[in-house]
Design a protein around this motif. Structure first.
Motif, short mmCIF file in Angstrom:
data_model
loop_
_atom_site.label_atom_id
_atom_site.label_comp_id
_atom_site.label_asym_id
_atom_site.label_seq_id
_atom_site.Cartn_x
_atom_site.Cartn_y
_atom_site.Cartn_z
N CYS A 317 -2.42 -6.16 31.33
CA CYS A 317 -2.64 -7.60 31.46
C CYS A 317 -2.43 -8.21 30.09
N CYS A 320 -5.17 -10.87 28.78
CA CYS A 320 -6.46 -10.27 28.39
C CYS A 320 -6.30 -9.11 27.41
N GLN A 331 -5.07 -5.40 39.99
CA GLN A 331 -5.28 -6.46 40.97
C GLN A 331 -6.73 -6.92 41.00
N HIS A 333 -8.81 -6.76 38.53
CA HIS A 333 -9.05 -7.49 37.28
C HIS A 333 -8.50 -8.92 37.37
N MET A 334 -7.34 -9.09 37.99
CA MET A 334 -6.73 -10.41 38.08
C MET A 334 -7.53 -11.36 38.97
N LYS A 335 -8.39 -10.81 39.84
CA LYS A 335 -9.24 -11.65 40.69
C LYS A 335 -10.54 -12.05 40.01
N HIS A 339 -10.75 -13.04 33.88
CA HIS A 339 -9.28 -13.07 33.76
C HIS A 339 -8.74 -14.48 33.98
N ARG A 340 -9.29 -15.19 34.99
CA ARG A 340 -8.81 -16.55 35.25
C ARG A 340 -9.03 -17.47 34.05
N TRP A 343 -6.56 -16.50 31.48
CA TRP A 343 -5.21 -16.92 31.85
C TRP A 343 -4.98 -18.39 31.53
#
Length: 370
Positions: A317, A320, A331, A333-335, A339-340, A343
């Motif tokens: 990622c 991060c 996946q 982690h992206m949720k 992370h948001r 991002w």
């Protein structure tokens, strides 16, 4: 000890005392011209008795409760200081009446205080009152002790419940972690603490087998080899053109460029395949010709899709700056909320860098023009 039930003991003596007080009240009330004795304000004192050493505490308590609020029914006319009949006029008679009322109130108050003081004196020395007071103290202490025992028991129960809850929580967490480990997953709480990238750590990926995916999965694994093949093809094409020019000059039949290219490619492919056959491996041609596209698609690329493909060693990622063991971890982690947020910051930073780059390019262009 003087507190028995004899005629000259405590209970008999004070029973006569309180009876005589009420008889005096009754006689005074009648002597003042009152006929009905039932209308006496304190007639209820005849109904309560001092009792004996064996009397129940409820009777004793009722006796003292009634006599401690004693109120005399006498008029106390003998306390008058002046005779209203001797007043020369109405004004003096009213003044005499006021002085006499004050004297009567004072006499009534003194009698009532004397009787109440007698009641309190007797109550302090009454063995029944002492026994009841000691009994009340014991009951109070017992209640306090029972309350303390209940509080201590509740604290112990709460402590046991907390310990049981902690054990159950630890067991549930251990079971959840075991299930996650068996399923090949990592909890998001652990992903947030994965900072191996900042400390130079490197995680090795796992190899997985993939089935046939058709023509969409045809890729060239080695871009450098692809570029080398393109350079060889260009050189071959240039050689063929030179030979055609020489043949035309000598009057010979020119060689077909497509055939030559095909022949050269076939020879090169043959040599390369022969070399790979010696090493025990088979490799798909990197740049198939247009004439044998269908043959390559049906043969070579099917064999390529059936082979084991090595996945990337790590899934990264960028915003991060974290590496993960599997795609599922990435996946998850992206949720995550962390992370948001990262991002959003990453997009702002990239936008700012793009703007700065554009400004720098404009400056460089202006300097070049000058």
């Amino acid at each position: 000890d003087g507190y028995g039930d004899g005629e000259e003991d405590f209970y008999a003596v004070y029973s006569d005392v309180f009876r005589n007080i009420m008889e005096g009240e009754k006689a005074g009330y009648v002597s003042e011209g009152n006929i009905d004795e039932a209308l006496m304000p304190n007639v209820h004192l005849f109904d309560v008795e001092f009792g004996t050493s064996a009397s129940d505490w409820s009777d004793v308590s009722a006796f003292y409760g009634a006599w401690e609020s004693f109120n005399s029914c006498l008029s106390f006319a003998w306390a008058d200081q002046y005779d209203p009949r001797d007043a020369p006029n109405r004004r003096v008679r009213r003044a005499i009446d006021d002085e006499n009322r004050k004297a009567r109130r004072s006499a009534r108050r003194e009698r009532q205080e004397d009787v109440v003081a007698l009641v309190r004196f007797v109550k302090r020395r009454d063995p029944r009152v002492k026994a009841a007071r000691e009994r009340a103290e014991r009951e109070k202490e017992e209640k306090e002790a029972e309350a303390r025992r209940k509080a201590e028991r509740k604290r112990e129960e709460a402590k046991i419940a907390r310990e049981a809850w902690r054990e159950e929580s630890a067991r549930a967490m251990a079971e959840a972690e075991e299930r996650d480990a068996e399923a090949g997953r990592v909890r998001l709480a652990d992903l947030d603490d994965d900072d191996d990238h900042f400390y130079g750590g490197k995680k090795k990926g796992k190899k997985k087998k993939r089935g046939k995916k058709g023509k969409k999965n045809r890729t060239y694994e080695d871009d450098e080899s692809h570029q080398v093949v393109q350079a060889d093809d260009a050189q071959t094409a240039g050689d063929i053109e030179n030979e055609e020019v020489k043949a035309s000059a000598n009057g010979e039949q020119p060689v077909d460029a497509g055939a030559a290219g095909t022949t050269s490619s076939s020879d090169a492919g043959t040599e390369e395949n022969g070399h790979q056959a010696e090493n025990g491996h088979e490799q798909v041609p990197l740049r198939p010709d247009e004439d044998n596209v269908e043959e390559v698609d049906m043969g070579c690329y099917e064999r390529e899709s059936e082979e084991e493909e090595e996945e990337p060693e790590v899934w990264r990622c960028e915003c991060c700056r974290k590496d993960f063991k599997s795609e599922g971890q990435l996946q998850n982690h992206m949720k995550s909320k962390k992370h948001r947020e990262a991002w959003k910051k990453y997009e702002k930073r990239k936008l700012k860098e793009a703007k700065e780059q554009a400004v720098m390019e404009d400056l460089l262009d202006e300097m070049a023009l000058r």
